[in-house]
Structures are given as C-alpha cells and as structure tokens.
Design an enzyme around this catalytic site. Sequence first.
Site, PDB file in Angstrom:
ATOM      1  N   ASN A  15      17.932 -35.051  23.415  1.00 39.89           N
ATOM      2  CA  ASN A  15      18.047 -34.060  22.335  1.00 39.89           C
ATOM      3  C   ASN A  15      18.976 -32.950  22.822  1.00 39.89           C
ATOM      4  O   ASN A  15      18.590 -32.150  23.664  1.00 39.89           O
ATOM      5  CB  ASN A  15      16.642 -33.519  22.009  1.00 39.89           C
ATOM      6  CG  ASN A  15      16.673 -32.389  20.996  1.00 39.89           C
ATOM      7  OD1 ASN A  15      17.718 -32.095  20.402  1.00 39.89           O
ATOM      8  ND2 ASN A  15      15.528 -31.744  20.794  1.00 39.89           N
ATOM      9  N   TRP A  16      20.179 -32.926  22.264  1.00 35.84           N
ATOM     10  CA  TRP A  16      21.174 -31.950  22.733  1.00 35.84           C
ATOM     11  C   TRP A  16      20.880 -30.535  22.236  1.00 35.84           C
ATOM     12  O   TRP A  16      21.494 -29.585  22.700  1.00 35.84           O
ATOM     13  CB  TRP A  16      22.569 -32.350  22.251  1.00 35.84           C
ATOM     14  CG  TRP A  16      23.120 -33.617  22.841  1.00 35.84           C
ATOM     15  CD1 TRP A  16      22.493 -34.487  23.691  1.00 35.84           C
ATOM     16  CD2 TRP A  16      24.440 -34.141  22.621  1.00 35.84           C
ATOM     17  NE1 TRP A  16      23.333 -35.531  24.004  1.00 35.84           N
ATOM     18  CE2 TRP A  16      24.542 -35.346  23.359  1.00 35.84           C
ATOM     19  CE3 TRP A  16      25.542 -33.731  21.872  1.00 35.84           C
ATOM     20  CZ2 TRP A  16      25.703 -36.122  23.370  1.00 35.84           C
ATOM     21  CZ3 TRP A  16      26.699 -34.506  21.874  1.00 35.84           C
ATOM     22  CH2 TRP A  16      26.773 -35.683  22.624  1.00 35.84           C
ATOM     23  N   LYS A  17      20.001 -30.412  21.249  1.00 36.07           N
ATOM     24  CA  LYS A  17      19.713 -29.097  20.640  1.00 36.07           C
ATOM     25  C   LYS A  17      21.036 -28.450  20.201  1.00 36.07           C
ATOM     26  O   LYS A  17      21.933 -29.167  19.744  1.00 36.07           O
ATOM     27  CB  LYS A  17      18.900 -28.234  21.604  1.00 36.07           C
ATOM     28  CG  LYS A  17      17.644 -28.970  22.088  1.00 36.07           C
ATOM     29  CD  LYS A  17      16.677 -28.108  22.824  1.00 36.07           C
ATOM     30  CE  LYS A  17      15.462 -28.945  23.223  1.00 36.07           C
ATOM     31  NZ  LYS A  17      14.430 -28.167  23.887  1.00 36.07           N
ATOM     32  N   HIS A 107      10.264 -30.872  15.474  1.00 36.25           N
ATOM     33  CA  HIS A 107      10.409 -30.366  16.843  1.00 36.25           C
ATOM     34  C   HIS A 107       9.774 -28.984  16.929  1.00 36.25           C
ATOM     35  O   HIS A 107       9.825 -28.210  15.971  1.00 36.25           O
ATOM     36  CB  HIS A 107      11.894 -30.304  17.238  1.00 36.25           C
ATOM     37  CG  HIS A 107      12.073 -30.046  18.694  1.00 36.25           C
ATOM     38  ND1 HIS A 107      11.983 -28.783  19.240  1.00 36.25           N
ATOM     39  CD2 HIS A 107      12.280 -30.897  19.733  1.00 36.25           C
ATOM     40  CE1 HIS A 107      12.151 -28.879  20.556  1.00 36.25           C
ATOM     41  NE2 HIS A 107      12.328 -30.143  20.879  1.00 36.25           N
ATOM     42  N   GLU A 109      10.705 -26.354  18.184  1.00 36.79           N
ATOM     43  CA  GLU A 109      11.626 -25.234  17.894  1.00 36.79           C
ATOM     44  C   GLU A 109      11.819 -25.046  16.399  1.00 36.79           C
ATOM     45  O   GLU A 109      12.035 -23.924  15.933  1.00 36.79           O
ATOM     46  CB  GLU A 109      12.958 -25.467  18.641  1.00 36.79           C
ATOM     47  CG  GLU A 109      12.775 -25.232  20.137  1.00 36.79           C
ATOM     48  CD  GLU A 109      13.615 -26.108  21.049  1.00 36.79           C
ATOM     49  OE1 GLU A 109      14.621 -26.678  20.597  1.00 36.79           O
ATOM     50  OE2 GLU A 109      13.243 -26.222  22.237  1.00 36.79           O
ATOM     51  N   GLU A 177       5.280 -33.522  22.936  1.00 35.07           N
ATOM     52  CA  GLU A 177       5.978 -32.492  23.708  1.00 35.07           C
ATOM     53  C   GLU A 177       5.123 -31.226  23.759  1.00 35.07           C
ATOM     54  O   GLU A 177       5.129 -30.437  22.800  1.00 35.07           O
ATOM     55  CB  GLU A 177       7.310 -32.135  23.041  1.00 35.07           C
ATOM     56  CG  GLU A 177       8.279 -33.284  22.902  1.00 35.07           C
ATOM     57  CD  GLU A 177       9.727 -32.797  22.795  1.00 35.07           C
ATOM     58  OE1 GLU A 177      10.511 -33.181  23.653  1.00 35.07           O
ATOM     59  OE2 GLU A 177      10.050 -32.024  21.885  1.00 35.07           O
ATOM     60  N   GLY A 183      11.482 -26.816  28.443  1.00 32.68           N
ATOM     61  CA  GLY A 183      12.430 -25.888  29.057  1.00 32.68           C
ATOM     62  C   GLY A 183      11.833 -24.994  30.138  1.00 32.68           C
ATOM     63  O   GLY A 183      12.489 -24.068  30.597  1.00 32.68           O
ATOM     64  N   SER A 223      10.476 -30.875  30.131  1.00 29.80           N
ATOM     65  CA  SER A 223      10.887 -30.801  31.532  1.00 29.80           C
ATOM     66  C   SER A 223      10.941 -32.159  32.228  1.00 29.80           C
ATOM     67  O   SER A 223      10.584 -32.286  33.396  1.00 29.80           O
ATOM     68  CB  SER A 223       9.990 -29.814  32.299  1.00 29.80           C
ATOM     69  OG  SER A 223      10.126 -28.511  31.744  1.00 29.80           O
ATOM     70  N   GLY A 244      15.472 -32.834  26.937  1.00 27.33           N
ATOM     71  CA  GLY A 244      16.313 -31.733  26.459  1.00 27.33           C
ATOM     72  C   GLY A 244      17.384 -31.405  27.479  1.00 27.33           C
ATOM     73  O   GLY A 244      18.407 -32.091  27.580  1.00 27.33           O
ATOM     74  N   GLY A 245      17.141 -30.366  28.275  1.00 26.45           N
ATOM     75  CA  GLY A 245      18.131 -29.867  29.234  1.00 26.45           C
ATOM     76  C   GLY A 245      18.788 -30.948  30.086  1.00 26.45           C
ATOM     77  O   GLY A 245      20.020 -30.968  30.238  1.00 26.45           O
TER      78      GLY A 245
HETATM   79  P1  13P Z   1      13.429 -29.946  28.051  1.00 23.66           P
HETATM   80  O1  13P Z   1      13.650 -31.350  28.548  1.00 23.66           O
HETATM   81  O2  13P Z   1      14.647 -29.072  28.238  1.00 23.66           O
HETATM   82  O3  13P Z   1      12.169 -29.362  28.564  1.00 23.66           O
HETATM   83  O4  13P Z   1      13.286 -30.046  26.442  1.00 23.66           O
HETATM   84  C1  13P Z   1      12.412 -30.971  25.903  1.00 23.66           C
HETATM   85  C2  13P Z   1      12.650 -31.035  24.445  1.00 23.66           C
HETATM   86  O5  13P Z   1      12.387 -30.101  23.711  1.00 23.66           O
HETATM   87  C3  13P Z   1      13.221 -32.273  23.903  1.00 23.66           C
HETATM   88  O6  13P Z   1      13.134 -32.325  22.530  1.00 23.66           O
END
Ligand code: 13P
Length: 265
Positions: A15-17, A107, A109, A177, A183, A223, A244-245
């Site tokens: 997920n590139w956000k 998600h 967010e 999640e 994050g 993470s 994510g990251g």
């Molecule tokens: P991180 O891997 O950066 O913790 O993010 C997870 C995430 O929100 C994937 O959708």
Amino acid sequence: MAKLEAERKPLIAGNWKLNLDHLQSIAFVQKLAWSLKDARFDFSKVEVAIFPPFTDLRSVQSLIAADKFELTFGAQDVSAHDSGAFTGEISGQFLSALDCRYVIVGHSERRSFHFESNDLVGLKASAAIRNGLIPVICVGETAEDLETRGASAVPVEQLDTALAEVPSGSEIVVAYEPVWAIGSGQAASPEQAETVAGLLREVIASRLGSDCANATRILYGGSVKSGNIASFMREENIDGALVGGASLIIDEFVKIARFQNHVGV
Ligand code: 13P
C-alpha cells in the site's frame, strides 16, 4: 481446514498510501519487476500486488500490460456509488476499466481521517464486488480498544458489519491491521495476529459460508518488514501481508515477497 489444504495463494500487497506520482510510479514498478526477476521470483507460488494512488493507475496499468509483468494492482479506495453527483469520488466501474484486480476499503487512515463508518465500508465492499473488483477489507483495533476490549472485539465487529451486504461466496481479502502497529515500528505478535485472524475467518464463515472462509486470504498489516514476515507467514490463518512503509523500499519489499526463502517457512 489447514492452510496448505485450502490452497490459499499467499498475497504480499504494498500500500503506497500518498507516495509516488505517476512518473515516479513508472520507474518504481520497472525496478520492482526487474528486482523480482533477478531474484528468480516465482509468481506461481506468491502473488505480489501494489496499491498506488489513483493518479498513477493508468501509467501502472499500461506498463504492466506492455511489459507483461506478473504484478497485480489495485486502488486504495472506491466510492460506494457507481456514478452521479459525487464530486471527488472514484467509481468501481472506472477502476475495473483500468484492470484493477483489487481495491482497499476501510483502511484505518480512511476511518480516522475521513470518518468512514463500518456501514460505509460495507457499502464500498459491495460496490467493489458489483464492479468485479476484490475488496481488501481492512479492520483493526486502536491502542485504546486493545486496552479496553482486547484485540479481537473491534476487528470482529468491523468485519461482521462490512460483510452484511456482501453476497455469500464473494471473493474478498481481509487485512487485519492493528492501528497501533501501523507505521509505529511495533508489529503485533504473530500469536495475537493469528488469534484475531482465526476469529475473522469465523466471521467470514458465518456471513459468506465455510467454503468462502476457507478460500479467503487474511493478511496481517502493521510494521511488516523482511525481518518479521516469516514469523507471520508461519501462522495457520495468515495468508499474506499488507505492507506500508516497507513497500516503498524495493529491496526490502522484494525480501518480504521472498519470505519462502527465509529459514523455516
Ligand atoms: P506500515 O507497514 O507502514 O506499518 O503500514 C501498514 C499499513 O497501513 C498498510 O496498509
């Protein structure tokens, strides 16, 4: 049914956000595909999907089709509506026309910054399915939920509501999640993730039927790194990761995708 018997193909999803514009996405996808090829990555054993921002999707679609890359892709959100006076929304019809296979819904967010309710997440999941997309339904507890209600109560409730209008037998993906793990560098323990994933599979069985529950891939997210992916993938009910990251660092994402090469998996 055990994971191997159920033949759930592992899914490693990035997920590139809100990162990488359409030009950056082209360079990134090329490098990612080449790195996987150099590592002799076997796409028949593990699926690798990316979730770029909406404005990158046309570029990503064209590149993947032209170069016959085996990566799959999806969008990060979808409207509950297919068309009409909904300024700023993106229809599932449009995502389908761009060859998206997946779309993330719910998600954390979106839930926290855009106040998306469980009901709305359910409507978005239905919109995805009606348009031939596979919704990746995200659920997870906050640190406060964890303290007051334990790990599973909120994710179970979120998934149960989201599946209320989803036709039984639909293909879905579920991503567990924990909000506090996203994050933060502090992943959930594999044991906690497995317990919650097992309960989420029961929710799927009761809403969509047991065949569907056995076939549904449940991902862990929060993470995830190359150093911890193997410990999650060893668990019976965890079939992949939503990253994510670490999905923005090509070498790291490739190592995560190659989790089967890590010792003991
Ligand atoms: P991180 O891997 O950066 O913790 O993010 C997870 C995430 O929100 C994937 O959708």
